[in-house]
Design a protein around this motif. Structure first.
Motif, short mmCIF file in Angstrom:
data_model
loop_
_atom_site.label_atom_id
_atom_site.label_comp_id
_atom_site.label_asym_id
_atom_site.label_seq_id
_atom_site.Cartn_x
_atom_site.Cartn_y
_atom_site.Cartn_z
N LEU A 197 0.86 -1.19 0.00
CA LEU A 197 0.00 0.00 0.00
C LEU A 197 0.90 1.23 0.00
N ILE A 198 0.49 2.23 -0.78
CA ILE A 198 1.23 3.50 -0.81
C ILE A 198 0.27 4.57 -0.32
N VAL A 199 0.66 5.23 0.76
CA VAL A 199 -0.26 6.21 1.36
C VAL A 199 0.14 7.62 0.97
N GLY A 200 -0.75 8.29 0.27
CA GLY A 200 -0.54 9.70 -0.07
C GLY A 200 -1.37 10.55 0.87
N GLU A 201 -1.31 11.86 0.68
CA GLU A 201 -2.05 12.78 1.54
C GLU A 201 -2.33 14.06 0.79
N THR A 202 -3.37 14.73 1.20
CA THR A 202 -3.73 15.98 0.51
C THR A 202 -3.02 17.15 1.17
N THR A 203 -1.72 17.22 1.00
CA THR A 203 -0.97 18.35 1.57
C THR A 203 -0.87 19.44 0.51
N CYS A 204 0.19 19.41 -0.31
CA CYS A 204 0.29 20.44 -1.35
C CYS A 204 -0.47 19.99 -2.60
N ASP A 205 -0.77 20.93 -3.47
CA ASP A 205 -1.54 20.60 -4.69
C ASP A 205 -0.78 19.64 -5.60
N GLY A 206 0.55 19.85 -5.67
CA GLY A 206 1.36 19.01 -6.56
C GLY A 206 1.26 17.54 -6.18
N LYS A 207 1.44 17.26 -4.89
CA LYS A 207 1.37 15.87 -4.45
C LYS A 207 -0.04 15.31 -4.65
N LYS A 208 -1.00 16.09 -4.24
CA LYS A 208 -2.41 15.64 -4.30
C LYS A 208 -2.76 15.17 -5.71
N LYS A 209 -2.37 15.96 -6.70
CA LYS A 209 -2.73 15.59 -8.08
C LYS A 209 -1.79 14.49 -8.61
N ALA A 210 -0.52 14.52 -8.19
CA ALA A 210 0.42 13.50 -8.67
C ALA A 210 -0.01 12.11 -8.18
N TYR A 211 -0.64 12.04 -7.01
CA TYR A 211 -1.05 10.73 -6.50
C TYR A 211 -2.11 10.08 -7.41
N GLU A 212 -2.88 10.91 -8.10
CA GLU A 212 -3.87 10.33 -9.03
C GLU A 212 -3.13 9.54 -10.12
N SER A 213 -2.11 10.19 -10.70
CA SER A 213 -1.33 9.50 -11.74
C SER A 213 -0.56 8.33 -11.15
N PHE A 214 -0.04 8.53 -9.94
CA PHE A 214 0.76 7.47 -9.31
C PHE A 214 -0.12 6.23 -9.08
N ASN A 215 -1.37 6.49 -8.77
CA ASN A 215 -2.28 5.34 -8.60
C ASN A 215 -2.59 4.68 -9.94
N HIS A 256 17.12 29.39 4.46
CA HIS A 256 15.79 28.82 4.14
C HIS A 256 15.88 28.18 2.77
N TYR A 257 15.57 26.90 2.75
CA TYR A 257 15.75 26.08 1.54
C TYR A 257 14.36 25.70 1.01
N SER A 258 14.05 26.15 -0.19
CA SER A 258 12.79 25.71 -0.81
C SER A 258 13.13 24.99 -2.10
N LEU A 259 12.45 23.89 -2.32
CA LEU A 259 12.57 23.28 -3.65
C LEU A 259 11.85 24.19 -4.62
N GLN A 260 12.44 24.37 -5.80
CA GLN A 260 11.77 25.19 -6.81
C GLN A 260 10.36 24.67 -7.06
N PHE A 261 9.42 25.55 -7.20
CA PHE A 261 8.00 25.24 -7.46
C PHE A 261 7.29 24.68 -6.23
N CYS A 262 7.96 24.68 -5.07
CA CYS A 262 7.28 24.29 -3.82
C CYS A 262 6.65 25.55 -3.26
N THR A 263 5.47 25.88 -3.75
CA THR A 263 4.84 27.16 -3.39
C THR A 263 4.70 27.36 -1.88
N PRO A 264 4.23 26.35 -1.12
CA PRO A 264 4.04 26.61 0.31
C PRO A 264 5.31 27.09 1.01
N TYR A 265 6.44 26.41 0.76
CA TYR A 265 7.67 26.82 1.45
C TYR A 265 8.28 28.07 0.83
N MET A 266 8.15 28.24 -0.48
CA MET A 266 8.67 29.45 -1.11
C MET A 266 7.95 30.68 -0.54
#
Ligand code: BJ8
Length: 424
Positions: free
Chosen positions: A139-157, A372-382
């Motif tokens: 089982l792979i558990v995703g979560e609805t944190t940032c928008d990128g992950k939330k939508k990527a999990y649909e494809s990952f599934n 302060h380190y943000s990954l590029q396109f990581c809107t919440p941390y940027m």
């Protein structure tokens, strides 16, 4: 890697053997250059060197043996997913975040260019047939944190067929707390159904005590880094935090405490991984998954020492323990939901706790500067970086945005060296 040949195991897992051999070559070279070239390392780091050398070998073999014995393997991407529930259902919990630029072309078939490197990497690793952890997971558990992950999990599934998503609210009101508690309960039921094993109070207490012991060992490591000279490099401490997401929790705790015993001695003797008085940097922001060692390598290659990570692969993961004082499973779930909703991810609004935590950590670790380190396109941390910069006064603060590539290495090094000069 050790001398053992794991080719059959990787083949049975469906890995792309050619790509995989290339990845292991690059990784072992990077590890040698970045880690094994460090001076004055604690002896107890040998265990963590060994874990890394076997991260796709012995550890995978152990996980597959656990599966054979009837345990379920659960992969996660976020510190909001409660490990205690996985362990209480006799599961094995492993982190799946990836920290290398791999399979970008393949990932580009599913993701826009302006997606953060962490998401691109977990998609890229899977699509290139490089991740034995994803392949081992039931089982792979995703979560609805940032928008990128939330939508990527649909494809990952779509690709893996094994993704389950927990809904993480984005505020912390009474209604959000109710929603989160119901999500925690739903996950507990999911684990019971998956494992076919009941979660009892006794089983849950055991799981909580294992995870709390792991967090206490990491807290101990974190506190030891407050010494001057720092008894361990930031690179090594980061590695220990990264390994905490993969290793067997009981063994990890034992080996981290052993490392801390050695660090206690070093602090008493005044032995440091860096020189006394070296500029001390607190790193804050997006998580750094294995093998993302770029920033720490630059900081420490420039004569400073990283003394803390205000990050999910760091303080955010182990700052709070779970209250073990409960007598029913329902009561345990309430305490668990409350502990996890206390996490200060930038995906939440408002998220003032995080600013307070950055200030407190900078003080307790005696940081001379904050990067302060943000990954590029990581809107919440940027976005939150600007707020943190305004709120933190009295400690020089630098914002950087980067990804996993080495293209900006030189440019970052120049900026970071200039920042460190200010701190001297
Ligand atoms: S609790 S930080 S582990 S969500 S870097 S994928 S946020 S765009 S990883 Fe995270 Fe949980 Fe929060 Fe921690 Fe999105 Fe940013 Fe990428 Fe990120």
């Amino acid at each position: 890697m050790s001398g053992k040949d794991y080719t059959k195991m990787w083949k049975d897992l469906g890995l792309n053997l050619e790509n995989h051999a290339g990845l292991l070559d690059v990784l072992s070279k990077a590890y040698k250059d970045i880690y094994l070239s460090q001076k004055n390392r604690p002896k107890a780091m040998e265990y963590f060197d060994f874990v890394i050398s076997e991260v796709h070998g012995l550890r995978i073999e152990e996980i597959l043996n656990a599966k054979e014995a009837g345990r379920k393997v659960v992969g996660t991407f976020c510190v909001y997913v409660p490990e205690e529930i996985v362990l209480a259902a006799d599961g094995v919990c492993i982190g799946l975040c990836a920290g290398a630029e791999v399979g970008s072309d393949e990932a580009g078939k599913y993701l826009p260019r302006n997606t953060c490197a962490l998401i691109k990497a977990f998609m890229g690793f899977k699509l290139s047939g490089l991740c034995p952890y994803v392949e081992s997971a039931d089982l792979i558990v995703g979560e609805t944190t940032c928008d990128g992950k939330k939508k990527a999990y649909e494809s990952f599934n779509d690709i893996t067929g094994k993704v389950y998503v927990m809904e993480v609210p984005h505020m912390k009101t009474t209604e959000d707390r109710k929603l989160w508690l119901s999500e925690v309960m739903r996950f507990k039921d999911k684990m019971v159904a998956l494992s076919g094993k009941e979660i009892t109070v006794v089983g849950f207490k055991k799981a909580v005590s294992k995870v709390n012991a792991k967090r206490k060992a990491l807290q101990r490591l974190s506190r030891l880094r407050a010494a001057d000279p720092a008894p361990i490099s930031g690179l090594d401490a980061l590695l220990v935090n990264q390994v905490s997401f993969y290793d067997d929790p009981v063994r990890f705790t034992e080996m981290t405490n052993k490392l801390c015993d050695e660090l206690d001695q070093r602090v008493s003797n005044g032995t440091g991984a860096a020189a006394k008085g070296a500029p001390r940097i607190l790193v804050s922001g997006s998580p750094m998954a294995i093998p993302n060692w770029k920033l720490h390598a630059i900081i420490e290659g420039s004569g400073a020492v990283a003394v803390g990570e205000e990050s999910c692969i760091g303080e955010r993961n182990h700052r709070d323990l779970l209250d073990e004082n409960f007598s029913t499973v329902d009561e345990a779930m309430e305490k668990l939901a409350s502990r996890y909703l206390g996490i200060d991810c930038a995906c939440f609004t408002p998220n003032n706790e995080r600013i307070d935590n950055i200030k407190a950590l900078a003080k307790s670790l005696k940081a001379d500067g904050i990067i302060h380190y943000s990954l590029q396109f990581c809107t919440p941390y940027m976005m939150e970086a600007y707020k943190a910069e305004r709120a933190v006064t009295g400690v020089p603060f630098m914002r950087i945005e980067t990804d996993y590539s080495m293209e900006d290495f030189g440019q970052l090094k120049t900026r970071i060296e200039a920042f460190i000069e200010i701190l001297r």
